[in-house]
Design an enzyme around this catalytic site. Structure first.
Site, PDB file in Angstrom:
ATOM      1  N   LYS A 231       0.839  -1.201   0.000  1.00 21.83           N
ATOM      2  CA  LYS A 231       0.000   0.000   0.000  1.00 21.83           C
ATOM      3  C   LYS A 231       0.878   1.258   0.000  1.00 21.83           C
ATOM      4  O   LYS A 231       0.617   2.216  -0.730  1.00 21.83           O
ATOM      5  CB  LYS A 231      -0.956  -0.002   1.203  1.00 21.83           C
ATOM      6  N   GLU A 241      -4.568   9.113  -6.554  1.00 23.67           N
ATOM      7  CA  GLU A 241      -5.284   8.158  -7.397  1.00 23.67           C
ATOM      8  C   GLU A 241      -5.512   8.648  -8.824  1.00 23.67           C
ATOM      9  O   GLU A 241      -6.632   8.627  -9.332  1.00 23.67           O
ATOM     10  CB  GLU A 241      -6.630   7.780  -6.741  1.00 23.67           C
TER      11      GLU A 241
HETATM   12  P1  NAD Z   1     -15.455  -0.590  11.495  1.00 21.50           P
HETATM   13  O1  NAD Z   1     -14.608   0.562  11.757  1.00 21.50           O
HETATM   14  O2  NAD Z   1     -16.928  -0.398  11.486  1.00 21.50           O
HETATM   15  O3  NAD Z   1     -15.092  -1.751  12.524  1.00 21.50           O
HETATM   16  C1  NAD Z   1     -15.799  -2.981  12.479  1.00 21.50           C
HETATM   17  C2  NAD Z   1     -16.384  -3.343  13.851  1.00 21.50           C
HETATM   18  O4  NAD Z   1     -15.348  -3.812  14.697  1.00 21.50           O
HETATM   19  C3  NAD Z   1     -17.010  -2.178  14.591  1.00 21.50           C
HETATM   20  O5  NAD Z   1     -18.133  -2.626  15.291  1.00 21.50           O
HETATM   21  C4  NAD Z   1     -15.903  -1.759  15.561  1.00 21.50           C
HETATM   22  O6  NAD Z   1     -16.375  -1.076  16.689  1.00 21.50           O
HETATM   23  C5  NAD Z   1     -15.329  -3.097  15.926  1.00 21.50           C
HETATM   24  N1  NAD Z   1     -13.946  -3.107  16.376  1.00 21.50           N
HETATM   25  C6  NAD Z   1     -12.929  -2.371  15.918  1.00 21.50           C
HETATM   26  N2  NAD Z   1     -11.769  -2.794  16.443  1.00 21.50           N
HETATM   27  C7  NAD Z   1     -12.081  -3.799  17.291  1.00 21.50           C
HETATM   28  C8  NAD Z   1     -11.308  -4.653  18.111  1.00 21.50           C
HETATM   29  N3  NAD Z   1      -9.976  -4.584  18.125  1.00 21.50           N
HETATM   30  N4  NAD Z   1     -11.951  -5.566  18.866  1.00 21.50           N
HETATM   31  C9  NAD Z   1     -13.309  -5.686  18.810  1.00 21.50           C
HETATM   32  N5  NAD Z   1     -14.087  -4.936  18.008  1.00 21.50           N
HETATM   33  C10 NAD Z   1     -13.466  -4.005  17.256  1.00 21.50           C
HETATM   34  O7  NAD Z   1     -15.103  -1.275  10.087  1.00 21.50           O
HETATM   35  P2  NAD Z   1     -13.742  -1.441   9.271  1.00 21.50           P
HETATM   36  O8  NAD Z   1     -13.951  -2.636   8.434  1.00 21.50           O
HETATM   37  O9  NAD Z   1     -12.544  -1.333  10.112  1.00 21.50           O
HETATM   38  O10 NAD Z   1     -13.747  -0.144   8.332  1.00 21.50           O
HETATM   39  C11 NAD Z   1     -14.762   0.097   7.401  1.00 21.50           C
HETATM   40  C12 NAD Z   1     -14.724   1.557   7.024  1.00 21.50           C
HETATM   41  O11 NAD Z   1     -13.440   1.847   6.490  1.00 21.50           O
HETATM   42  C13 NAD Z   1     -15.741   1.962   5.979  1.00 21.50           C
HETATM   43  O12 NAD Z   1     -16.337   3.158   6.373  1.00 21.50           O
HETATM   44  C14 NAD Z   1     -14.899   2.175   4.722  1.00 21.50           C
HETATM   45  O13 NAD Z   1     -15.467   3.148   3.871  1.00 21.50           O
HETATM   46  C15 NAD Z   1     -13.595   2.628   5.308  1.00 21.50           C
HETATM   47  N6  NAD Z   1     -12.416   2.384   4.459  1.00 21.50           N
HETATM   48  C16 NAD Z   1     -11.550   3.408   4.277  1.00 21.50           C
HETATM   49  C17 NAD Z   1     -10.421   3.232   3.517  1.00 21.50           C
HETATM   50  C18 NAD Z   1      -9.443   4.361   3.350  1.00 21.50           C
HETATM   51  O14 NAD Z   1      -8.512   4.229   2.569  1.00 21.50           O
HETATM   52  N7  NAD Z   1      -9.603   5.435   4.092  1.00 21.50           N
HETATM   53  C19 NAD Z   1     -10.154   1.990   2.929  1.00 21.50           C
HETATM   54  C20 NAD Z   1     -11.040   0.942   3.147  1.00 21.50           C
HETATM   55  C21 NAD Z   1     -12.182   1.154   3.919  1.00 21.50           C
HETATM   56  N1  GLY Z   2      -8.616   1.707  -0.187  1.00 21.88           N
HETATM   57  C1  GLY Z   2      -8.105   2.164  -1.430  1.00 21.88           C
HETATM   58  C2  GLY Z   2      -7.150   3.297  -1.309  1.00 21.88           C
HETATM   59  O1  GLY Z   2      -6.718   3.668  -0.257  1.00 21.88           O
HETATM   60  O2  GLY Z   2      -6.820   3.869  -2.292  1.00 21.88           O
END
Ligand code: NAD
Ligand code: GLY
Length: 373
Positions: A231, A241
Site C-alpha cells: 500500500k 489516485e
Molecule cells: P469498522 O470501523 O466499522 O469496525 C468494524 C467493527 O469492529 C465495529 O463494530 C468496531 O467497533 C469493531 N472493532 C474495531 N476494532 C475492534 C477490536 N480490536 N476488537 C473488537 N471490536 C473491534 O469497520 P472497518 O472494516 O474497520 O472499516 C470500514 C470503514 O473503512 C468503511 O467506512 C470504509 O469506507 C472505510 N475504508 C476506508 C479506507 C481508506 O482508505 N480510508 C479503505 C477501506 C475502507
Molecule cells: N482503499 C483504497 C485506497 O486507499 O486507495
C-alpha cells in the site's frame, strides 16, 4: 508483549511518515508520539466498542509522556461517518479549547479512522493526525494512505480529503478481540494485495491461511507488513489516485454494487469485495487476460478463508445500473480492475456490457442466498 516493531516508511516528501507494526504497541503510543509533536494535548477519538478494550491503555501511555488527553467516545457504526458526528467531534474540540498543535488520534477501525482524519484535515485548517487501527481492514488498508472522509445520504465516502497521518501504529494484539466475521472480511483486502501485486505473497497466503486466521504472530506480522508495504509503495507513487492507486480497488466496483443492492450493513465491505473479486477474475478470463487456473486459485483461497465467492441474485441489469453510478465512473464508462495473472492487475474501461453480464450471471448464487454465507 512489547517487542521491537517492524517499521515501514511511506515517502511523500514533507508528508512522509512511519508505519509501525508490532505486538503490544498501544502501550508505547505516548513515548513514540512525543518526539514527533510540538504540542502536548491529544484528543483520542474512538467508539463505545473499542473504548472499554483499549482507551485506558492509550490514555495512560499518553499521560505518562506528558500529554493532556481528551477522550471522545462515539457510538459504534458506519452511521457515525456523517456531518452530525463530524460536528460533534469539532464541538468537543472547541469546548476543550484545542489548538492547532492538538493531535487527533483515531483509535478504532476504518469508520473511526476516516471520520477522525476528516476532522483533523478540517479543524483549524488542519491539525496533526495519528492512526491506531484496530481492525484487520483498517490495519492493512484504511489507516495507510491518507484517504479521509464521511458519507452523504446519496452515497458512501462522497465528502472527504486526502490528509496523511503523522504516524500509524498497528498493534497486532488488538486483533484478538475482533469478531471472527470482521477478521475474515479484512482478509479479502489482504488477498487483494497478492492478486494485484505479488504472486509470491499470494502463494504464501495459500500455504499459511490457517495460521493467519489463528493470529499466529510471526505470520500475522509478516503478512500485515507485506500488505502495508505494498500500500505504501502504491500511495507513494500515486497519492491522489490518478493512476496505479486505482488497482487497490480490485473487486470494489462489483462489491459496491452488492452492498448497495443488498442494503448497506447486510454484507461487510470485505465480504462484498471477495465476491466482487471472483467476478472481476472471471471477467478477466472471459476477456482473454488471465487463465482458468488463476480464477480457480483466487476462488479457492477466498473460499478457504471463509469468504463468499458468489454474488447475491439480483437481475444483471440492476448490477450494471448500480455500477454505472459508482463514483469511479469516468465519462460514463465503468472502470474495472482486471487480472492479467496472479500478481498483476490492470485498469480497463472498455469491457463490453454483454461480457460483464455473463461474468455476473456465472457467479450468482441461487435466489435463496441473498446474504453472505
Ligand atoms: P469498522 O470501523 O466499522 O469496525 C468494524 C467493527 O469492529 C465495529 O463494530 C468496531 O467497533 C469493531 N472493532 C474495531 N476494532 C475492534 C477490536 N480490536 N476488537 C473488537 N471490536 C473491534 O469497520 P472497518 O472494516 O474497520 O472499516 C470500514 C470503514 O473503512 C468503511 O467506512 C470504509 O469506507 C472505510 N475504508 C476506508 C479506507 C481508506 O482508505 N480510508 C479503505 C477501506 C475502507
Ligand atoms: N482503499 C483504497 C485506497 O486507499 O486507495
Amino acid at each position: 508483549m512489547n517487542t521491537t516493531p517492524l517499521t515501514l516508511h511511506l515517502e511523500l516528501g514533507e508528508r512522509s511518515y512511519d508505519i509501525l507494526i508490532g505486538d503490544g504497541l498501544l502501550e508505547t503510543v505516548g513515548e513514540r508520539l512525543a518526539p514527533l509533536l510540538r504540542g502536548r494535548q491529544a484528543a483520542v477519538v474512538t467508539n463505545t466498542t473499542v473504548a472499554p478494550l483499549y482507551l485506558e491503555r492509550v490514555t495512560r501511555s499518553l499521560a505518562a509522556a506528558g500529554f493532556t488527553v481528551l477522550p471522545i467516545v462515539l457510538a459504534d457504526g458506519e452511521e457515525t461517518k456523517d456531518w452530525r458526528h463530524w460536528q460533534q467531534v469539532i464541538d468537543r474540540l472547541l469546548e476543550a479549547r484545542c489548538e492547532r498543535t492538538t493531535a487527533l488520534i483515531a483509535l478504532g477501525g476504518g469508520v473511526v479512522g476516516d471520520l477522525t482524519g476528516f476532522v483533523a484535515a478540517t479543524f483549524l485548517r488542519g491539525v496533526p493526525f495519528v492512526q491506531l487501527p484496530t481492525t484487520l481492514l483498517s490495519q492493512v488498508d484504511a489507516s495507510v494512505g491518507g484517504k479521509t472522509g464521511i458519507n452523504h445520504p446519496l452515497g458512501k465516502n462522497l465528502i472527504g480529503a486526502f490528509y496523511q497521518p503523522r504516524l500509524v501504529m498497528i498493534d497486532l494484539a488488538t486483533l484478538e478481540s475482533l469478531p471472527r466475521r470482521e477478521l475474515v472480511a479484512g482478509m479479502a483486502e489482504v488477498i487483494k494485495y497478492g492478486i494485484i501485486r505479488d504472486a509470491g505473497f499470494f502463494q504464501l497466503l495459500e500455504e499459511r491461511i490457517d495460521q493467519l486466521l489463528n493470529l499466529e504472530r510471526t505470520t500475522l506480522g509478516e503478512v500485515i507488513h507485506r500488505c502495508t508495504a505494498i500500500k505504501a509503495e502504491v500511495v507513494a507513487a500515486d497519492e491522489r489516485e490518478s493512476g496505479a492507486r486505482a488497482l487497490l480497488n480490485l473487486g470494489h466496483t462489483f462489491g459496491h454494487a452488492i452492498e448497495s443492492l443488498s442494503g448497506y450493513g447486510r454484507w461487510l465491505h470485505g465480504e462484498a469485495v471477495a465476491a466482487g473479486t471472483v467476478v472481476a477474475a472471471d471477467l478477466s478470463q472471459r476477456l482473454g487476460l488471465c487463465g482458468e487456473g488463476d480464477v480457480a486459485r483466487i476462488r479457492d483461497l477466498l473460499r478457504r478463508t471463509g469468504l463468499p465467492v458468489t454474488i447475491p441474485a439480483f437481475p444483471t441489469p440492476a448490477y450494471l445500473e448500480s455500477m454505472s453510478r459508482d463514483k469511479k465512473v469516468e465519462a460514463g464508462r465503468i472502470r474495472f480492475i482486471l487480472v492479467e495473472a496472479i500478481g498483476r492487475a490492470i485498469q480497463a474501461t472498455d469491457a463490453p456490457a454483454g461480457t460483464v453480464a455473463l461474468a455476473l450471471a456465472a457467479n450468482m448464487a441461487g435466489t435463496d442466498r441473498a446474504t453472505p454465507s
